[in-house]
Each structure stands twice: as C-alpha cells, then as structure tokens.
Scaffold this active site. Structure first.
Site, PDB file in Angstrom:
ATOM      1  N   SER A 291       0.753  -1.236  -0.094  1.00 16.25           N
ATOM      2  CA  SER A 291      -0.092   0.076  -0.006  1.00 16.25           C
ATOM      3  C   SER A 291       0.736   1.118   0.047  1.00 16.25           C
ATOM      4  O   SER A 291       1.989   1.383  -1.000  1.00 16.25           O
ATOM      5  CB  SER A 291      -1.023  -0.215   1.117  1.00 16.25           C
ATOM      6  OG  SER A 291      -1.851   0.821   0.961  1.00 16.25           O
TER       7      SER A 291
ATOM      8  N   ASP B  63      -9.480  -4.740  -5.615  1.00 21.42           N
ATOM      9  CA  ASP B  63      -9.219  -3.679  -4.657  1.00 21.42           C
ATOM     10  C   ASP B  63     -10.057  -2.432  -4.738  1.00 21.42           C
ATOM     11  O   ASP B  63     -10.168  -1.827  -5.778  1.00 21.42           O
ATOM     12  CB  ASP B  63      -7.730  -3.281  -5.265  1.00 21.42           C
ATOM     13  CG  ASP B  63      -6.971  -2.349  -4.095  1.00 21.42           C
ATOM     14  OD1 ASP B  63      -7.741  -1.727  -3.363  1.00 21.42           O
ATOM     15  OD2 ASP B  63      -5.931  -2.566  -3.866  1.00 21.42           O
TER      16      ASP B  63
ATOM     17  N   HIS C  51      -7.918  -5.058  -1.384  1.00 17.74           N
ATOM     18  CA  HIS C  51      -6.585  -4.352  -1.147  1.00 17.74           C
ATOM     19  C   HIS C  51      -5.878  -5.198  -0.103  1.00 17.74           C
ATOM     20  O   HIS C  51      -4.467  -5.099  -0.471  1.00 17.74           O
ATOM     21  CB  HIS C  51      -6.867  -2.845  -0.506  1.00 17.74           C
ATOM     22  CG  HIS C  51      -5.672  -2.150  -0.569  1.00 17.74           C
ATOM     23  ND1 HIS C  51      -5.327  -1.506  -1.404  1.00 17.74           N
ATOM     24  CD2 HIS C  51      -5.112  -1.644   0.506  1.00 17.74           C
ATOM     25  CE1 HIS C  51      -4.345  -0.654  -1.049  1.00 17.74           C
ATOM     26  NE2 HIS C  51      -4.189  -0.623   0.446  1.00 17.74           N
TER      27      HIS C  51
END
Length: 249
Positions: free
Chosen positions: A86, A200, A229
């Site tokens: 991320s 995601d 995600h």
C-alpha cells in the site's frame, strides 16, 4: 528516535514495509512462509506506528525513506528483496531507485500516486479518527461490498491502527496526498513484481498495479482474482506463492 523491528531466519534477506495505518504485525501471514522457504525476514514499524517511536513530526516521504535506509544499514543487509504494501510502496520505490543494496522489488496493492481520498481521510482523521479507521479497514478487505476477512481479525487490525500516533496517522496521509513518484519510478532498474487484488476497493487496479507496470520498465504484474486491497492477509497462499516464485526466479 527508535524503530522497532523483528529479524527472523537465515538466507537472502526480505525486508517488509507495511502501509498506513497498520504496523509490521500486518505481515503475520508472510513471515513464517518466507522463513520456511529459506529467507531472512525483517519487518519493522514505520515511525508513529506499532512499537516504533512516535515523534510529533517527520511523517514525510523523505523521512520514511531515510528510516527504511537506517534499518537496512543497521542490519548490514545486502542483496535485499524489498517488499512494500500500500502506501509503504512509496518509500520502497524511492529506496530501491537509489540504493545498491536492493536486488528485487515487490509492490503489493501499491498506493504510490497521490489520491484525492488522502485529503478526505486527513480531514476525517483530525475529528473522527477511529470511525475513519474503521471505514478504511472495511474497504481494505472488501470485494464488491462484501468482506473477505473475518470480523475478529479486522477488529484486531483496527486496534493496531487506533493505537498509532494520531499525529502520525494524519501527517502520513498528507505525505501520500502530495506524492510525486514519477522520477523515482523511472529510476527503478531491479526486477520488480507488482501484486494486486482484482477487487481492490481502496486503490483500483487501474490506478495502482496497472499504472505502475507501465511506469517501471520490465516489471511484471500479478492480479489475484476476487482479492481486496489487503490481499496479503485474505489471500495469503496465492500472494506468498507469487512472491516465492519471483524470488526463486
């Protein structure tokens, strides 16, 4: 200023960089798998999160990258496979672009490009931090509006996020919202694997993995079907297998 880290196993080093708003505990499903495959695995808490120091300032991209460099230098690591998740992909990219200690780069569910959502979350963070984090972690692990993670684990992660520095939580969002990764992406020359969940809901694949694949010459993109995600947790078997195949290659 001190950075908490864990260092397990022997062999070629793998350094894990967690993303906002979590801690190195996020990598629980990866550490054992990578150690069992013969790697030395280092995971650390970014400043302001987990068990690292919580200064009032320093939550900018340059300082996060310097912290990563400090961990690698302190442990004397070379031939590193650097794995970001991320927003943690941002310092992973910058460090890999400028260091001779990195041999491979892995970007999981990358949130590298600036996103208007960062500014929206920053405002919510100042006045409604815990509900904001709760909503974020719902989106982290959701596919088409349905959670791919059991609720007890999600609440455990919410506790980790809620315990982080409020100042660091907000300022980290500012760093994401003002990112300018183009120059660093163009300087990445090491083999690079990008792994993203097909579903995601936090960073759509077209704005994350697909865009990075075009920006990093010679990179490879793996998309995990029906994954959110937070795919390293919800689809750990597929995620780990993709990385270990990349490492073996």
């Amino acid at each position: 200023m001190s950075l908490f880290y864990e260092d397990f196993g022997d062999g070629e080093p793998v350094v894990l960089v967690h993303g906002w708003p979590l801690s190195q505990r996020f990598w629980e499903a990866q550490v054992g798998s990578f150690v069992a495959a013969g790697h030395r695995v280092v995971s650390y808490d970014r400043r302001g999160f987990g068990r690292s120091s919580r200064p009032w300032s320093g939550y900018d991209h340059g300082t996060f990258t310097a912290d990563l460099a400090a961990v690698v230098d302190a442990l004397g690591l070379t031939g590193v496979t650097l794995v970001g998740f991320s927003t943690g992909c941002a310092e992973a990219v910058t460090y890999a672009a400028g260091s001779d200690r990195v041999d491979r780069l892995v970007l999981g569910s990358p949130a590298v490009y600036p996103d208007p959502i960062a500014h929206e979350l920053m405002t919510a963070c100042r006045w409604h931090r815990i509900p904001m984090l709760d909503d974020v972690l719902l989106r982290f692990f959701a596919v088409d509006g349905h959670s791919a993670l059991d609720e007890r684990t999600r609440l455990y992660l919410l506790g980790l996020a809620a315990d982080a520095s409020p100042q660091g939580t907000a300022d980290s969002l500012a760093a994401w919202g003002s990112a300018d990764p183009a120059a660093d992406l163009s300087r990445v020359t090491v083999p690079t694997l990008i792994v993203q969940g097909e579903g995601d809901a936090f960073v759509p694949p077209r704005d994350g993995g697909a865009r990075l694949e075009r920006a990093i010459a010679g990179s490879a993109l793996v998309t995990i079907p029906d994954a959110p995600h937070g795919a390293p947790l919800t689809h750990a078997e597929q995620w780990n297998r993709s990385l270990l195949e990349f490492l073996a290659g």
